[in-house]
Design a protein around this motif. Structure first.
Motif, mmCIF file in Angstrom:
data_model
loop_
_atom_site.group_PDB
_atom_site.id
_atom_site.type_symbol
_atom_site.label_atom_id
_atom_site.label_comp_id
_atom_site.label_asym_id
_atom_site.label_seq_id
_atom_site.Cartn_x
_atom_site.Cartn_y
_atom_site.Cartn_z
ATOM 1 N N THR A 90 36.858 16.245 -71.399
ATOM 2 C CA THR A 90 35.843 17.254 -71.667
ATOM 3 C C THR A 90 34.585 16.991 -70.840
ATOM 4 O O THR A 90 34.210 15.845 -70.584
ATOM 5 N N LYS A 129 45.852 26.374 -77.837
ATOM 6 C CA LYS A 129 45.142 27.595 -77.449
ATOM 7 C C LYS A 129 44.241 27.327 -76.250
ATOM 8 O O LYS A 129 43.438 26.391 -76.261
ATOM 9 N N THR A 168 38.577 26.106 -72.008
ATOM 10 C CA THR A 168 38.549 25.344 -73.258
ATOM 11 C C THR A 168 39.963 25.202 -73.804
ATOM 12 O O THR A 168 40.698 26.185 -73.916
ATOM 13 N N ASN A 175 41.943 24.097 -77.186
ATOM 14 C CA ASN A 175 41.896 23.790 -78.615
ATOM 15 C C ASN A 175 43.314 23.496 -79.068
ATOM 16 O O ASN A 175 44.135 24.415 -79.203
ATOM 17 N N GLU A 186 45.120 22.585 -82.009
ATOM 18 C CA GLU A 186 44.963 22.525 -83.467
ATOM 19 C C GLU A 186 46.232 21.950 -84.088
ATOM 20 O O GLU A 186 47.003 22.638 -84.749
ATOM 21 N N ASP A 217 43.020 17.116 -84.559
ATOM 22 C CA ASP A 217 42.959 18.147 -83.526
ATOM 23 C C ASP A 217 42.357 17.546 -82.256
ATOM 24 O O ASP A 217 41.693 16.497 -82.300
ATOM 25 N N THR A 247 40.281 18.712 -78.509
ATOM 26 C CA THR A 247 39.613 19.785 -77.777
ATOM 27 C C THR A 247 39.027 19.244 -76.482
ATOM 28 O O THR A 247 38.651 18.062 -76.400
ATOM 29 N N THR A 307 36.696 20.874 -72.963
ATOM 30 C CA THR A 307 36.098 21.979 -72.210
ATOM 31 C C THR A 307 35.730 21.475 -70.829
ATOM 32 O O THR A 307 35.087 20.421 -70.703
#
Length: 400
Positions: A148, A177, A215, A217, A219, A235, A237, A239
């Motif tokens: 990220t 996602k 991004t 995600n 989950e 989870d 994540t 970006t």
């Protein structure tokens, strides 16, 4: 007093009492089933709503959505939170009779359920429940790229490698996602990483557009890998941003490397590739710069070349997991631009390597051509997904 007068007096008292009680009887009414009077006296319509929460109990199996149903009234709102005050989102059905969480219950968690209801007579009430899920007997972890906050090249895929096998690939892929700032088309593809681990990558149909914000995600918390793979318990994540359009073209036949930025040639550099005719040949096809590793020890035993070399190498830029790099190779100076005499890497002078190292970034594609090579870089050997057509890549999705 005569008997006649006593009876007359008793009748008079009875008549007066009846007259006094008559107005009181007129002010009350019996409540029929399913109704209430004007003052809201509870009737059958205001009996409490029956709320059912699934699952219920202690140490129940994880990996299923939370379901709440109502009988004898309707749900107006449902809140489900775990022990860390994280919510499981969901939506009450249009008829008010049910609510289902969007996410699944994770293993080893305690959940509190609050259901707001309304009776048929309009009375609002609240019902509370709780349950716990059994802990995971095995946890599956994820190693993901890029990190990220990074800025990467136009060929950088989103890559997730798993500690344990993933058999429920479709279920896992549904939880991944990707959001981009410009609606970039892309697809997930399941491959076998060079390490032997299961891996899923997302690549655009064509190289990214510079400046794209991306991004991921993932989950995954509460998702079962299937078989002996274990549970995901968190989870993920990330970006990141796509940098300038830089393409590195390597012609192993003419022994030249060309850096092209935004369609303009920035510099040509004489190089020496892998020695023809054996195990020391280079790969061809499109590789992606995985990392800039600086000065590292390169030992031929780690790539199956016995004791061919063991030295410290400057400006090392990894292209594959199998050990192909671009780097400084001053010991091969007489071959730069003339012949391929490396052990599979793309070597150049110290000065050119220092300059080039400062120009490129992870995610930049190296488009390599040559007649005598090992073959095309495979998808799991670094980031070789670009060597498959778009149609071939899409077929690797578990949801196709």
């Amino acid at each position: 007093m005569s008997r006649t007068r006593v009876l007359a007096h008793a009748r008079l008292r009875t008549a007066v009492l009846a007259a006094l009680l008559a107005p009181l009887a007129a002010c009350s009414s019996s409540t029929s089933p399913g109704t209430s009077d004007a003052k809201g006296t509870p009737g059958a319509a205001d009996r409490p709503v029956t709320v059912t929460v699934t699952p219920t109990g202690d140490r129940v199996p994880a990996g299923k959505p939370v379901r709440v149903t109502a009988a004898g009234g309707s749900l107006t709102a449902v809140t489900v939170t775990d022990g860390k005050n994280r919510r499981l989102a969901g939506k009450v059905a249009a008829d008010g009779r049910s609510w289902v969480s969007d996410r699944k219950a994770a293993p080893g968690a305690t959940y509190a359920v609050t259901a707001a209801t309304r009776t048929k007579g309009g009375t609002a009430r609240t019902t509370r429940a709780a349950f716990t899920t059994a802990p995971a007997d095995r946890v599956n972890k994820v190693d993901w790229r890029p990190g990220t906050g990074s800025t990467v090249g136009v060929a950088q895929p989103i890559s997730l490698a798993f500690d344990h096998p993933v058999r429920n690939r479709a279920e896992v892929e549904k939880q991944l996602k990707i959001t981009t700032s410009n609606g970039t088309e892309g697809s997930w593809g399941w491959i076998r990483d060079w390490s032997g681990r299961d891996r899923v990558d997302w690549r655009p149909r064509t190289y990214w557009k510079p400046g794209t914000k991306v991004t991921l995600n993932a989950e995954l918390n509460g998702t079962d890998s299937g078989a002996a793979g274990g549970w995901f318990v968190r989870d993920y994540t990330s970006t990141f941003t796509i940098g300038s359009r830089q393409i590195v073209k390597v012609d192993l036949d003419s022994h030249q490397l060309t850096l092209v930025r935004d369609g303009r040639t920035v510099r040509r550099i004489p190089v020496s590739g892998g020695t023809p005719g054996g195990d020391k040949r280079s790969w061809r096809g499109t590789a992606v710069l995985m990392a800039k590793e600086g000065t590292i020890n390169m030992n031929s035993e780690t790539v199956g070349l016995a004791d061919a070399y063991n030295k410290m190498v400057d400006y090392s830029m990894r292209l594959t997991w199998s050990g192909m790099y671009a780097h400084a190779a001053p010991w091969n100076a007489r071959y730069f631009g003339n012949a391929n005499r490396s052990s599979g890497c793309i070597g150049m002078s110290d000065a050119n390597a220092a300059w080039f190292y400062g120009q490129v970034r992870p995610g930049d594609p190296f488009e390599m051509t040559g007649k005598d090579t090992k073959g095309v870089v495979e998808p799991g050997n670094g980031f070789g997904a670009w060597n498959l057509s778009w149609a071939e890549w899409r077929q690797k999705s578990a949801l196709r």
